[in-house]
Design an enzyme around this catalytic site. Sequence first.
Site, PDB file in Angstrom:
ATOM      1  N   GLU A 276      57.499  73.217  52.505  1.00  0.00           N
ATOM      2  CA  GLU A 276      56.189  71.996  52.296  1.00  0.00           C
ATOM      3  C   GLU A 276      54.306  72.539  52.932  1.00  0.00           C
ATOM      4  OE1 GLU A 276      58.589  68.274  50.354  1.00  0.00           O
ATOM      5  OE2 GLU A 276      57.905  67.946  52.545  1.00  0.00           O
TER       6      GLU A 276
ATOM      7  N   GLU B 209      64.740  70.621  47.710  1.00  0.00           N
ATOM      8  CA  GLU B 209      64.985  69.550  48.070  1.00  0.00           C
ATOM      9  C   GLU B 209      65.224  68.568  47.064  1.00  0.00           C
ATOM     10  OE1 GLU B 209      62.291  67.890  50.996  1.00  0.00           O
ATOM     11  OE2 GLU B 209      62.703  69.430  51.920  1.00  0.00           O
TER      12      GLU B 209
END
Length: 486
Positions: A192, A384
């Site tokens: 991320e 995710e």
Amino acid sequence: MYKTSYPKGFPKGFLWGGATAANQVEGAWNVDGKGLSTAEVVKKASERHQMSMSDVTEASLKEAIADPSDKLYPKRRGVDFYHHYKEDIALFAEMGFKIYRFSIAWSRIFPNGDDKEPNEAGLEFYDKVLDELEHYGIKPLITLSHYEMPIALTEKYNGWYGRETIAAFNHFTEVLFKRYKGRVPYWLTFNEINTGTWGFHETGAIDKDLPEKEQLQIRYQALHHQFVASAIATKQLHQIDPEAKIGSMLARMQTYPKTPKPADVRAAQLEDDKNLFFTDVQARGVYPEYMNRYFAENGIEIKMGQDDEKIIAENPVDFISFSYYMTNVTAYGEKGDGLGNMSVGGRNPYLKESDWGWQIDPVGLRITLNEMWDRYRKPLFVVENGLGALDKLESDGHIHDGYRIDYLRQHIEQMKEAVKDGVDLMGYTMWGPIDLVSFSTSEMSKRYGFIYVDQDDEGKGSLKRYRKDSFYWYKKVIANNGEDLA
């Protein structure tokens, strides 16, 4: 390419599995030569909707380093995967995992980040994890940097803000690529990466008490150094282990306009561009033109090395991965409420919310898969996606989490629709297959797993593992390659 048919479901060999991070599961924070990491100096949030991931100052850092316990720092204890990895991987295998995404703790291999020689005990631990995965035929997908770096690099260079950190990181990556050559088919560079615009947890740079303009300068400079390090790591892997693939990883936050007003539509487009900027650099190999205006208007000047742009251009990633938890809503001139998964958008009245205020939007996953496929034409990987909830362990040892099954079913259905639309989707590693310490709040109460871990927010419990109802459901989904989601 025109064809008279289209895919009717997930492709053969689709990579079903789950994802975790070292700092949220491993524990053993001071065992076998491991150094302290940035994740292990972040305190547990005081409130459920508060995120403490970047609340680190010079004073709090000194306090954390001096504290020899894990009482205030739950990520130091995780769920003791370090000593339970065989049991946990056996449970993943029982579900039929094809792939397991995990991260290697940089400070377990290089305790100070820039040590000349690696810590052999750390390398041997991951040798054993890979041995266990190979025993069950589970492929590893390894994240090189998942919200943690040796805290010594924050002390020496202010984390990624210091250009010196590039060389330290790429020494780490070279050691791993050589050690695990032929054993790891898939790697990710930075987890991320876009969340580095919020500070410490991703950049390792302390800037909390500075004015916003100075914060942005530090954060985007730190992120530039990560872009360079990612490109160098990509080049290293392609040279050392040509059969392996390496990808980028984005916290994908699809943004909708609040109304059809053109100004709102443009505001949403700007938010999406700021989100996808990071993947533009890592996948296309260039800084996109639209960011020039943003940098100029915010007084940001990226200091580049002589060959930085060349290195980035010549070493784009092989595939694109991302997390997906929610979507945002924005309007021109309005600022969102900031609740939800690192969200800066407003609330969508058409969506339900989780116990933590994260808005649930399965169709948004199909939308973002199509938009990212159209934009990049590189294989995509959802690494995710999951539901944090207040699970209850019944007296008979059962955990009835039908709400999690509903959540995952709806998102997998939309992934299947995206595949039918023509999206090249590699796999799905839901977050996280076993209960772990929450990234954003450092709670145990916020449970994601198919496997319940008997541990509370204070670290008390037997650490015994229990299969939830969702465990058996996901096992069935994998067995029929997502055909039957009932």
